[in-house]
Write a protein that holds these residues in place. Structure first.
Motif, short mmCIF file in Angstrom:
data_model
loop_
_atom_site.label_atom_id
_atom_site.label_comp_id
_atom_site.label_asym_id
_atom_site.label_seq_id
_atom_site.Cartn_x
_atom_site.Cartn_y
_atom_site.Cartn_z
N PRO A 76 0.80 -1.23 0.00
CA PRO A 76 0.00 0.00 0.00
C PRO A 76 0.84 1.27 0.00
CG PRO A 76 -0.93 -1.58 1.52
CD PRO A 76 0.38 -2.15 1.07
N SER A 80 0.37 3.27 -5.29
CA SER A 80 -0.03 4.40 -6.12
C SER A 80 1.12 4.84 -7.02
CB SER A 80 -0.51 5.56 -5.26
OG SER A 80 0.50 6.00 -4.38
N ILE A 112 -8.29 -4.22 -1.59
CA ILE A 112 -8.15 -3.15 -0.59
C ILE A 112 -8.99 -3.41 0.65
CG2 ILE A 112 -10.05 -1.71 -1.48
CD1 ILE A 112 -8.24 0.72 -1.00
N TRP A 115 -6.92 -4.71 3.51
CA TRP A 115 -5.78 -3.95 4.01
C TRP A 115 -6.00 -3.57 5.47
CZ3 TRP A 115 -4.28 0.16 -0.26
CH2 TRP A 115 -3.94 -0.53 -1.44
N LEU A 120 -3.99 1.54 4.78
CA LEU A 120 -4.88 2.51 4.12
C LEU A 120 -4.35 3.93 4.27
CD1 LEU A 120 -8.43 1.18 5.07
CD2 LEU A 120 -7.47 1.33 2.77
N ALA A 123 -1.42 4.43 1.94
CA ALA A 123 -1.88 4.58 0.56
C ALA A 123 -2.46 5.97 0.32
CB ALA A 123 -2.91 3.51 0.23
N LEU A 124 -3.23 6.47 1.29
CA LEU A 124 -3.84 7.79 1.15
C LEU A 124 -2.77 8.88 1.07
CD1 LEU A 124 -7.03 8.03 3.39
CD2 LEU A 124 -6.85 8.36 0.94
N CYS A 127 -1.38 8.85 -2.26
CA CYS A 127 -2.36 9.32 -3.25
C CYS A 127 -2.40 10.85 -3.33
CB CYS A 127 -3.75 8.79 -2.89
SG CYS A 127 -4.03 7.06 -3.33
N CYS A 143 -9.80 3.94 -1.63
CA CYS A 143 -9.22 4.14 -0.30
C CYS A 143 -10.17 4.92 0.61
CB CYS A 143 -7.89 4.89 -0.41
SG CYS A 143 -6.50 3.88 -0.96
N SER A 146 -13.13 2.81 1.66
CA SER A 146 -12.75 1.84 2.68
C SER A 146 -12.56 2.51 4.03
CB SER A 146 -11.45 1.13 2.26
OG SER A 146 -11.13 0.10 3.16
#
Length: 543
Positions: A76, A80, A112, A115, A120, A123-124, A127, A143, A146
């Motif tokens: 994660p 991206s 996802i 995860w 998460l 990943a954010l 992003c 994301c 979720s």
């Protein structure tokens, strides 16, 4: 690498240069394969990328993937970056078959739902560095969905350390960055996630809140998070970031249920934005939210210093906009109590700003007439404010004084206020005379009532009250019936008669006093006229 193996030079965004094997790289990248083709000319031995997603660091990940025969650890924290780079380099099936990086990253995104919470968040954060690519690819939306879904689960489950564990709440949480005890304690609070998400950019916060609102998440908790986010981000943010944070917070608070955002907190935001040049639309939203809760404000809330460069002490224009928003909202129509609270608050505010020597008469008058007349049962406090204002602003013209006095509702003044007004030299003489006449007529009417009142032990009691009409100068009678019989003993009857006789005597005394003062005022008016040669007509007063 030997010189024969390094037949391609790649300049990545001017950050770094890589020496690569053209054959290996082109076997995975459709973009490079089309760009270089089968030519081995010197002019084809170098490529320059100015907009490679993730820069040189991310290109190095792609090179490792190619040199490792299509194998790489996708997580994660880099998904991206790898997805955006794979899309940029066109690393699809037509080139690399089952070693397709683009397909691998897509498959990882589909999982996802499995995860962990830290995954998460990681990943954010990535992003928001590549928001355009993350948005177009759908990673960001997945994301956020979720994140919101899991917050909803924990909100409904309300897990606590004594009854629940992170795993039983519906999803797994990594304990790498927290102790077990602190994690358990965080689950006992509805705001356990505030700190985690406060690191996101304003743009992502806006998307997150809109997603939460669309999924019917608790507006009270959303409002608290936005206030927490604003405070946590403003300490170290630059001026530009502060503007963006405040605008996003205000805009998102505006879409929540107004009752979920405390009025005190809104005034706190207002104090912060006073020194910042935020957008006009966001400022209007903030003022509208405050205005809709005007009945919850305090005098200290309204005593906002005037803008820089203004001569007057307090920002009267801002308070007038609050009142306009309150009246425009319309909720006050169904609640007389709210209107009474706002009227009482405004009376205190007007009294507080009246001594300001720089407050113009037009602004003072605008404050007085901002609310409907029906919101006040008594005008004594406003009369006191007018008295103070006229004393401080002794240089006002006669017309300005009359305009202010026209706004005063004489019929809602107490007897003490009327007597004080009759002796108040600061008020225009004509308004004083009118108030005296009005008072005299009221006393005459009351006297007539006391003379005509009779107590009937076996029939309903009837009072006839004559009221004067200030505008037309004529009387009207209003009959008020009190049904039912009065069970009054003889002693009480005598006491009542004695009380009425005492009241009648007092009324006669007040009537004589008003008559005397009226004559004195008339003489004063004649002396003014003779002094000026001719009488000047004064504008008709409001009643």
């Amino acid at each position: 690498m030997t010189e024969a193996c390094c037949d391609l030079e790649a300049d990545i965004n001017g950050e770094d240069t890589f020496l690569l094997n053209k054959k290996i790289i082109c076997s995975f990248s459709g973009r490079l394969s089309k760009l270089l083709g089968k030519s081995t000319g010197a002019n084809r031995n170098k490529v320059i990328f100015h907009d490679f997603p993730g820069g040189a660091e991310n290109f190095e990940l792609i090179a490792r993937f190619c040199y490792n025969n299509g194998e790489i650890d996708i997580s994660p924290s880099n998904i991206s970056l790898l997805y955006s780079a794979a899309e940029f380099m066109e690393m699809n099936d037509s080139v690399s078959g089952n070693r397709n990086l683009l397909e691998k990253t897509k498959q990882c995104i589909e999982e996802i739902g499995y995860w962990t919470w830290p995954d998460l968040l990681a990943a954010l954060k990535h992003c928001q560095d590549f928001q355009q690519v993350a948005t177009s690819s759908g990673i960001l939306e997945k994301c956020l969905d979720s994140i919101v879904g899991r917050l909803a689960i924990t909100s409904e489950a309300s897990p606590c350390a004594s009854t629940s564990s992170p795993d039983s709440s519906g999803f797994r949480l990594s304990c790498d960055t927290r102790s077990t005890e602190s994690l358990k304690n965080s689950f006992c609070r509805a705001n356990w996630w505030f700190e985690d998400l406060s690191v996101l950019s304003p743009d992502l916060i806006e998307m997150l809140v809109k997603s939460m609102v669309s999924k019917k998440y608790n507006h009270v908790i959303i409002g608290r998070f936005l206030l927490y986010y604003q405070k946590s981000r403003l300490f170290t943010a630059s001026s530009d970031v502060k503007h963006k944070v405040l605008e996003v917070v205000i805009d998102m608070l505006y879409i929540l249920d107004p009752s979920c955002v405390p009025c005190k907190s809104l005034f706190g935001i207002l104090r912060v934005v006073q020194g910042l040049n935020i957008s006009k639309s966001s400022r209007n939203m903030l003022e509208s939210m405050i205005g809709s809760q005007m009945d919850q404000a305090t005098l200290d809330n309204l005593l906002i210093p005037s803008p820089y460069g203004a001569s007057y002490l307090y920002d009267v224009n801002l308070v007038l906009r609050f009142l306009k928003a309150f009246l425009r909202g319309g909720g006050w129509r169904s609640s007389r109590t709210r209107m009474k609270k706002v009227a009482s608050l405004m009376d205190m505010y007007i009294t507080e700003v009246a001594p300001d020597p720089f407050l113009r008469s037009a602004k003072f008058l605008a404050l007085v007439v901002a609310l409907p007349d029906s919101t006040r049962d008594c005008w004594d406090e406003l009369y006191h404010a007018m008295d103070v204002y006229l004393e401080v602003h002794a240089g006002l013209s006669e017309e300005e004084k009359l305009n202010i006095c026209c706004a005063l509702n004489y019929e809602k003044l107490s007897s003490d206020a009327c007597i004080h007004l009759s002796q108040n030299a600061k008020f225009p003489s004509k308004s004083t005379v009118q108030s005296l006449i009005s008072r005299q007529l009221k006393l005459k009417n009351f006297l007539q009532v006391t003379k005509n009142t009779k107590l009937d032990m076996d029939s309903p009691r009837k009072f006839t009250e004559t009221r004067s009409k200030a505008k037309k100068g004529e009387g009207s009678e209003q009959t008020v019936l009190y049904p039912g019989k009065l069970d009054v003993s003889a002693d009480n009857n005598e006491n009542m008669r004695a009380h009425l006789q005492g009241m009648q005597g007092r009324v006669i005394e007040l009537e004589k006093l008003c008559k005397k003062m009226q004559n004195q005022m008339a003489k004063l008016m004649k002396s003014k006229v003779s002094a000026h040669g001719t009488a000047r007509s004064l504008p008709r007063l409001c009643s």
